[in-house]
Design a protein around this motif. Structure first.
Motif, PDB file in Angstrom:
ATOM      1  N   ILE A 264      42.378  35.332  52.047  1.00  0.00           N
ATOM      2  CA  ILE A 264      41.454  35.232  50.919  1.00  0.00           C
ATOM      3  C   ILE A 264      40.559  36.474  50.867  1.00  0.00           C
ATOM      4  O   ILE A 264      40.320  37.055  49.800  1.00  0.00           O
ATOM      5  N   HIS A 268      40.563  39.541  47.860  1.00  0.00           N
ATOM      6  CA  HIS A 268      39.366  40.092  47.207  1.00  0.00           C
ATOM      7  C   HIS A 268      39.351  41.620  47.323  1.00  0.00           C
ATOM      8  O   HIS A 268      39.100  42.322  46.335  1.00  0.00           O
ATOM      9  N   ALA A 271      42.207  43.218  45.245  1.00  0.00           N
ATOM     10  CA  ALA A 271      41.927  43.110  43.807  1.00  0.00           C
ATOM     11  C   ALA A 271      40.862  44.128  43.410  1.00  0.00           C
ATOM     12  O   ALA A 271      40.966  44.783  42.366  1.00  0.00           O
ATOM     13  N   THR A 272      39.849  44.282  44.261  1.00  0.00           N
ATOM     14  CA  THR A 272      38.801  45.264  43.973  1.00  0.00           C
ATOM     15  C   THR A 272      39.407  46.659  43.802  1.00  0.00           C
ATOM     16  O   THR A 272      39.083  47.379  42.861  1.00  0.00           O
ATOM     17  N   ALA A 276      41.111  44.581  39.520  1.00  0.00           N
ATOM     18  CA  ALA A 276      41.594  43.270  39.075  1.00  0.00           C
ATOM     19  C   ALA A 276      40.648  42.203  39.636  1.00  0.00           C
ATOM     20  O   ALA A 276      39.615  42.524  40.233  1.00  0.00           O
ATOM     21  N   LEU A 277      40.986  40.947  39.423  1.00  0.00           N
ATOM     22  CA  LEU A 277      40.214  39.844  40.002  1.00  0.00           C
ATOM     23  C   LEU A 277      41.137  38.993  40.858  1.00  0.00           C
ATOM     24  O   LEU A 277      42.320  38.843  40.565  1.00  0.00           O
ATOM     25  N   ALA A 278      40.578  38.423  41.920  1.00  0.00           N
ATOM     26  CA  ALA A 278      41.315  37.441  42.719  1.00  0.00           C
ATOM     27  C   ALA A 278      40.290  36.399  43.149  1.00  0.00           C
ATOM     28  O   ALA A 278      39.181  36.741  43.557  1.00  0.00           O
ATOM     29  N   SER A 279      40.684  35.134  43.043  1.00  0.00           N
ATOM     30  CA  SER A 279      39.735  34.058  43.317  1.00  0.00           C
ATOM     31  C   SER A 279      40.470  32.871  43.913  1.00  0.00           C
ATOM     32  O   SER A 279      41.597  32.574  43.519  1.00  0.00           O
ATOM     33  N   THR A 280      39.806  32.205  44.839  1.00  0.00           N
ATOM     34  CA  THR A 280      40.325  30.954  45.389  1.00  0.00           C
ATOM     35  C   THR A 280      39.293  29.872  45.099  1.00  0.00           C
ATOM     36  O   THR A 280      38.142  29.994  45.508  1.00  0.00           O
ATOM     37  N   ASP A 302      44.145  32.785  42.190  1.00  0.00           N
ATOM     38  CA  ASP A 302      44.088  33.093  40.757  1.00  0.00           C
ATOM     39  C   ASP A 302      43.857  34.589  40.668  1.00  0.00           C
ATOM     40  O   ASP A 302      42.832  35.087  41.133  1.00  0.00           O
ATOM     41  N   ARG A 304      43.910  38.125  38.145  1.00  0.00           N
ATOM     42  CA  ARG A 304      43.785  38.490  36.733  1.00  0.00           C
ATOM     43  C   ARG A 304      43.599  39.994  36.585  1.00  0.00           C
ATOM     44  O   ARG A 304      42.960  40.625  37.421  1.00  0.00           O
TER      45      ARG A 304
END
Lengths: 443, 443
Positions: A264, A268, A271-272, A276-280, A302, A304
């Motif tokens: 996780i 993050h 994605a940075t 982009a974005l990454a989320s749990t 998730d 994006r």
């Protein structure tokens, strides 16, 4: 309509807000502030009695403003005001349904701003080149019938009518969409289809649902499209039986939670680096005892980004790096098994340059400066995603306090509502002018 | 007893295992293998009918081996074989109760090895200097009545009798310990107390419940004590309302799960650098939706080390570093609030050097080499923790397959059971010899 004429058309802020709060008497939700008439949230689930009441108001009001109102088989309502010539309408559209603990602006502002546009046109006696209108799309939230934007999806031909009609409500009830459409009198006779009810263009005013405009002290987001997203479920499984936290040295562990935490954190960081974005948002573990090392962890992921290609790259890197995290070289103990399931893939949506330009120019004219607007990509889905597949589309974002939405405290100031509504109106009228020019007309 | 005499005393492996599996007819659990008589787990909750049956067997068997049997007010059973002189007995002790999905070795092996010791002494006509005996402690697991080691705790004076007697069973029943002791006939008249029933020393044979001996191909753990442990609940709370994963840039997030993941990873890394352990077995988050950033996460943190001072240092560093992780300098977004609750503090236990030496020498004699034994610290609690407060104590660990315990597949080979039983017996006899020498006797 020439530029000077456009400039004289102003929305009436007081009337806009007054109507907006008036319609919020149907489906009033949780109180969050002390102002009696305005500081509650909304709970207006799609096709509920409250939804019927606000629909009736919408039909009656738009008819009184000279519109022809059509309802299709999904209960989508199209209020169309004639122009000098026939043709598909240029529409403002959004939705009147809300989350069960929603606010007064998400969706509602977009429809009410459309109504305010009709009022300004009537008040000033404006005649557009082609028809213009306002659309209320059914069950955008997916909160009662669990597919978001289902009715614009049927209109676009992406979701079969039968599937939508048969969709059951969540939360223990047994009603289907079709039954509820019938019950409240909004099962229209017109097919729910972009061929039966074509649109010339679709503009949607919406609260940003994020913190960017507020943080940048800007007023308008000129929405370029909707970012791509992908949802996965990642499962991490340790080797061997569950182990005791007191008796198992790190070198003998296969700690699924520790590995998941590393994954996780990495998602993050990666994605940075890709903007982009990454989320749990969901994580479950087994067996769930203070002194037992978790042998199995499942978490949602998730990701994006504005471009599909960014997500292709990010997904590939994450799969490779997660495997490394699960290997015993990284764990310094036993290895783990990691598996991915793809739950959802939503490609990037790119709106139409004609509509984007109309919004950008409208924003500049209304705000008096380029600096108060910014190009944005929507992080969330909207009915405009489906309309964009069959007609030129763009959206107008306005700031919302603290970026909060889907919450009773969702709030956009009256001034910002009015600015957004004026940009919406001007965008519709600018697009109408563009159609007229392209059809061979002169100003 | 001189060294050559000690060397002639061997446990009977077949008899030991035969008795162990015989007693596992009472409370047989889940089958895991095909060998009909031996390859099931155990489900013998304390003070159940099955527990009464195995207790009856224990009392009858030890009486037949020349023991006087006493039962105290917690149902602890003391089977004592007379020596040449009077005095408190040197005891082997452990427990016959199991987890609901337990195995055949945890606790059971320690008591059955004690019975085998009594059989060897009877068979060979050995007369010890002072009494020796075997103890079965009640409800060590804490699985039915939810305080582990409760009855040795009452014996030690650390847990009040009333509290223990009034303790209710878990899982929906309403029976108290006292009611169940009465029901099965094991509410003894003797006070549950180290003054009413003093022990000269306590030795406990137990499966390791960890993977070290197996991994190192060693046979005996000479247990120095029990590591300290502390349990905490850490709560991480984000600022502001819950935010949407699609519309909230990292710079505006207050992601409680991401922060928790960094904390859990850090706890592992810091514990590694201190030769300690850190584990998280429970983690819950809110609200738990794929596209909502978790605003609140709660997780358990279990830290362990042989020395209390190590845990002091580790705890202080973790508290400082967790605060740093929660600060916006680390999150690059909004900060978070982190709070700690201490749920349990168990100081380090240091066993008695006389008993540790007895085990070490016994292991050397039985294994024929120093290299097959290792000094260890127990990662889990045992009745020996409480006995060590009032009499010299140590423990003997034997390997268990894959380090697994509290599981039907828990397994120690017959050979390793026998080696452990022999080390246990020799430890008791060596301690008896030490007492004799110290009391002024000669060999």
């Amino acid at each position: 309509m020439d530029e000077p004429t456009l400039q004289t058309l102003k929305v009436n802020q007081t009337r806009l807000l007054s109507s907006l709060h008036h319609t919020c008497q149907w489906g009033t939700g949780t109180r969050w502030g002390t102002a009696e008439a305005t500081e509650t949230g909304m709970s207006r689930l799609s096709l509920s009695d409250a939804d019927k009441q606000v629909r009736d108001w919408f039909v009656e009001t738009t008819k009184s403003l000279g519109c022809t109102v059509s309802v299709d088989a999904m209960g989508n309502i199209f209020a169309v005001r004639p122009g000098r010539e026939d043709g598909p309408p240029t529409c403002a559209g959004s939705h009147l349904d809300t989350q069960p603990t929603g606010g007064r602006y998400d969706g509602i502002l977009g429809v009410l701003a459309g109504v305010e546009m009709l009022r300004v046109l009537e008040e000033k006696g404006v005649e557009t080149a082609f028809p213009v209108g306002v659309v209320n799309w059914t069950n955008e939230e997916g909160a009662r019938f669990p597919i978001s934007m289902i009715s614009s999806g049927v209109w676009a031909g992406d979701i079969p009518l039968d599937r939508a009609h048969g969709l059951k409500e969540v939360g223990g009830g047994t009603a289907t969409m079709k039954e509820e459409l019938e019950r409240i009198g909004y099962l229209g006779s017109m097919p729910a289809s972009h061929t039966a009810m074509p649109l010339a263009a679709h503009f949607e005013l919406h609260i940003e649902q994020g913190p960017v405009l507020e943080a940048q002290r800007q007023k308008i987001g000129v929405v370029q499209g909707v970012q791509a997203y992908r949802w996965y479920t990642v499962e991490v499984v340790g080797r061997g039986a569950q182990a005791h936290t007191g008796t198992t040295p790190f070198s003998s562990r296969s700690d699924a939670l520790l590995a998941a935490c590393r994954m996780i954190t990495l998602s993050h960081d990666l994605a940075t680096s890709h903007a982009a974005l990454a989320s749990t948002g969901i994580l479950t573990l087994h067996p769930g005892s203070v002194n037992t090392i978790p042998g199995r962890v499942t978490f949602s992921l998730d990701i994006r980004a504005p471009l599909d290609s960014t997500l292709d790259t990010l997904e590939a890197e994450l799969k490779s790096r997660f495997a490394t995290i699960a290997s015993k070289e990284t764990t310094k103990g036993l290895d783990l098994a990691v598996s991915w399931r793809t739950d959802s893939v939503s490609p990037a949506i790119h709106f139409h340059e004609d509509c984007i330009s109309a919004v950008r120019e409208a924003a500049k004219a209304v705000c008096g400066s380029d600096s108060l607007a910014r190009d944005m990509v929507s992080g969330a889905g909207h009915d405009s995603v489906y309309t964009s597949r069959h007609c030129p589309t763009s959206m107008v974002f306005v700031p919302c306090r603290n970026g909060v939405s889907h919450n009773p405290e969702e709030y956009t100031s009256p001034e910002d509502c009015a600015i957004g509504a004026e940009v919406l109106m001007q965008s519709v009228l600018r697009y109408d002018r563009l159609r007229y020019l392209r059809s061979g007309g002169g100003e």
